[in-house]
Design an enzyme around this catalytic site. Structure first.
Site, PDB file in Angstrom:
ATOM      1  N   ASP A 336       0.833  -1.192   0.000  1.00 39.56           N
ATOM      2  CA  ASP A 336       0.000   0.000   0.000  1.00 39.56           C
ATOM      3  C   ASP A 336       0.877   1.255   0.000  1.00 39.56           C
ATOM      4  O   ASP A 336       1.883   1.319   0.723  1.00 39.56           O
ATOM      5  CB  ASP A 336      -0.895  -0.037   1.246  1.00 39.56           C
ATOM      6  CG  ASP A 336      -1.802   1.156   1.360  1.00 39.56           C
ATOM      7  OD1 ASP A 336      -2.648   1.337   0.463  1.00 39.56           O
ATOM      8  OD2 ASP A 336      -1.682   1.906   2.343  1.00 39.56           O
ATOM      9  N   GLU A 371       1.670  -0.423  -5.026  1.00 42.47           N
ATOM     10  CA  GLU A 371       0.789   0.684  -5.354  1.00 42.47           C
ATOM     11  C   GLU A 371       1.729   1.882  -5.491  1.00 42.47           C
ATOM     12  O   GLU A 371       2.186   2.433  -4.484  1.00 42.47           O
ATOM     13  CB  GLU A 371      -0.241   0.923  -4.253  1.00 42.47           C
ATOM     14  CG  GLU A 371      -1.204   2.045  -4.593  1.00 42.47           C
ATOM     15  CD  GLU A 371      -2.166   2.375  -3.453  1.00 42.47           C
ATOM     16  OE1 GLU A 371      -3.312   2.745  -3.745  1.00 42.47           O
ATOM     17  OE2 GLU A 371      -1.755   2.282  -2.271  1.00 42.47           O
TER      18      GLU A 371
END
EC number: 3.2.1.196
Length: 657
Positions: A336, A371
């Site tokens: 993330d 990401e």
């Protein structure tokens, strides 16, 4: 009273050796560290850690056993302007704890103070760490190691995936156990999934703001104990680890990999008004990026940012990743806000954590997905990660939606995204699989909502619809919301089919959002992070079996096309791809930029994707040869032999010769 022996400075955390427990804790700026253990009656016993090797504090407690509850009190300066926020009145979680007892509730006692320290003791209500012992029989488990070129990723939430599944026993729905249930595994196999990517399973907390509104953090991107499984997904918190490993073992037997979404960019301690759970009180200055005024650099939008260029924090993050691979046999990670991993503070491909992963014989062998952004200046790093990483390809997401739903993307731009965005990823010896293609993800509209809503509807999140992106590139086809006339439903279905076909038959690694294959809707909520309810749980009783069959047929078709599974960049004249206009001729430069949205993509010289993305029915002349439409665009037993395809408006079809 038993005295602590000096013990050893490694490994980090609390480790039982059969005779006692060794405790270690990193803190470069602490002046004293107390180990606090709690008996069955909750009585606290404190011990100074006697060992101090470099920045590691350690001690050994003879006769301590698994099940012992513990925490730390860390003494040091309270100097907020310098980034130091030590407060020994607060019991702290071991960053490497494997199990947590207690809940992270909104309580003033779980705050250390902002400008002035809060010296009220919180041991009575603070969560405690639990010493665990690890014995597990993996039998003959082996990682599937699916080649990247054959990988199909399915992004799912542990609870939301199975909580409403009528064929899974009620007592295990929404749990780790349900992931390994034969019903779930058979479904994934029939769909053609090779990798199950789970939203965060490391223990997380709900933000105080959400708790005060009666909401909770559903997605899990608010971590508090990175080595501990989130207990709410277990049938029993004490057996969470074995339940999780049982599921992984069952998935592996079916040839399905497990990828964990992991949050190494911030912690649940949030900003300076946030709670004190662990890192802030252990060594705030080392664990976080600190501004000159002592506040946090908020490059994550969550109040703080982990300093993954600090050697001790790199060691912590690396140990965490190795733990999940070695102890739980996970097959990879999705990181993330992964640009934080490369901050020094500027983003670098040779940042310390990237280098540590590259040099690790364990971590360098698993799937790594970034990401590739954060919210700070210079945070958008799509295409710039080291060669070991694949990356979420938001270029593909936006292009697919613009082409099919907004009609404003030239053929050339669409083809570039279809060809694994080679302009972005074809560098540093990377392969097409580095592009993780997606049309939707947990963050944003579901696929059905992309064709039913022009605007987000996030009122239930309690922020007056301010949260969530406004750049959705969606199209409600003339009516906001679900339902409508038969014509409206059919046009929406055609758009869903076009987007799924683009996703699953393009070069790169496709990622499918769980529920998109059977028409799940969040009723226009494009930021459902705090909706632990029927808005986000997949309703299997309402699933569209026709759409599921369509999706499965596309995935199985993909696996038959060499140009998509061989994971080689397409080159002019190599037989992998030809780009043709509606007359089966190579496109001119003008057609690429200004031509009508009609295109034929010939893959491996025998699979043809014919596209008519205009508003009118159009004749598409197929290339020379005998072509027949193939599933899911025609039945197996009654193929249509054709030389000209009557392309419906916003339609496409796949042929084979």
């Amino acid at each position: 009273m038993t005295q602590l022996a000096i013990g050893k400075p490694t490994p980090l955390g609390a480790h039982y050796d059969g005779q006692g427990v060794n405790f270690t804790l990193f803190s470069a700026h602490a002046e004293r560290v107390e180990l606090c253990v709690f008996d069955a009656n909750g009585q606290e016993h404190r011990y100074d850690l006697p060992g101090h090797s470099g920045d590691i504090w350690h001690g050994y407690l003879p006769d301590a056993r698994p099940g012992l509850r513990y925490g730390y009190r860390v003494h040091g300066p309270w100097q907020p302007a310098e980034g130091h926020r030590f407060n020994p009145a607060k019991l702290l979680i071991d960053p490497c704890a494997r199990q947590i007892d207690g809940e992270f509730k909104d309580n003033p006692l779980l705050h250390a103070g902002h400008n002035e320290p809060d010296y009220r003791d919180n041991a009575a209500i603070a969560p405690k760490c639990v010493v665990v012992v690890d014995h597990y029989d993996w039998e003959d488990d082996a990682p599937p190691r699916t080649p990247w070129g054959s990988t199909i990723i399915y992004e799912a939430h542990v609870k939301g995936l199975t909580y409403l599944h009528p064929e899974i026993p009620v007592e295990i729905r929404g749990t780790y156990k349900a992931l390994g249930h034969p019903v779930m595994i058979n479904y994934l196999k029939q769909l053609g999934i090779t990798a199950l990517e789970l939203l965060p399973v490391a223990q997380f907390a709900s933000e105080p703001r959400l708790q005060r509104m009666g909401l909770s953090n559903y997605w899990g991107y608010n971590p508090v104990a990175m080595f501990a499984l989130h207990p709410a997904y277990a049938c029993s918190p004490e057996t969470a680890l074995d339940e999780f490993r049982d599921a992984i073992k069952a998935l592996h037997k079916a040839g399905i990999e497990v990828i964990l979404d992991i949050v190494l960019n911030h912690s649940a301690e949030l900003d300076l008004d946030g709670p004190l759970f662990s890192l802030r009180g252990i060594d705030n200055r080392s664990y976080y990026w600190i501004r000159e005024d002592g506040d946090y650099h908020n490059w994550t939008g969550c109040g703080n940012t982990l300093n993954l260029s600090h050697p001790a924090v790199v060691d912590y993050a690396s140990a965490c990743l190795r733990y999940w691979v070695e102890t739980c046999h996970v097959d990879g990670f999705r990181f993330d806000l992964a640009a934080v991993m490369g901050r020094t503070p500027e983003f670098r491909q040779d940042a310390p954590l990237f280098t540590a992963i590259q040099n690790c014989p364990v971590l360098s062998q698993v799937k790594l997905i970034a990401e590739p952004w954060d919210i700070a200046p210079g945070g958008y790093q799509v295409g710039n990660f080291p060669p070991l990483f694949a990356e979420w390809n938001d270029h593909f997401r936006d292009a697919a939606r613009r082409f099919w739903l907004h009609y404003d993307l030239p053929l050339g731009a669409f083809a570039g995204r279809f060809a694994a965005s080679s302009d972005v990823f074809k560098r540093n010896d990377r392969l097409p699989s580095a592009a993780i293609n997606l049309v939707t993800a947990h963050d944003g509209f579901t696929l059905r909502d992309c064709v039913c809503f022009n605007h987000k509807h996030n009122e239930a999140n309690g922020e007056e619809n301010r949260d969530g992106t406004n750049n959705n590139y969606s199209n409600n086809h003339g009516k906001e919301g679900l339902g409508g006339t038969l014509d409206l439903v059919e046009r929406r279905r055609d758009s869903i089919h076009a987007l799924l076909t683009t996703l699953l038959l393009s070069q790169g690694t496709p990622m499918l959002l769980a529920g998109d294959e059977h028409g799940h809707s969040q009723h226009g909520n494009n930021n459902a992070y705090c909706q632990d309810n029927q808005l986000t749980w997949l309703d299997w009783s309402q699933a569209s079996s026709g759409l599921t069959a369509f999706t499965a047929a596309l995935i199985h078709l993909r696996k038959r096309i060499p140009a998509l599974v061989e994971n080689r960049w397409w080159e002019e004249g190599d037989g992998n791809v030809r780009w043709l206009n509606r007359y089966a001729q190579p496109l001119s430069t003008d057609e690429w930029q200004n031509g009508p949205k009609q295109l034929q993509i010939l893959l491996s010289d025998r699979f043809l994707i014919a596209i008519n993305a205009t508003l009118e029915v159009t004749e598409i002349v197929l290339p020379a040869g005998e072509w027949h439409a193939i599933p899911p665009f025609a039945g197996e037993d009654n193929p249509v032999i054709t030389a000209v395809w009557q392309g419906p408006a916003h339609g496409l079809c796949v042929f084979q010769r």
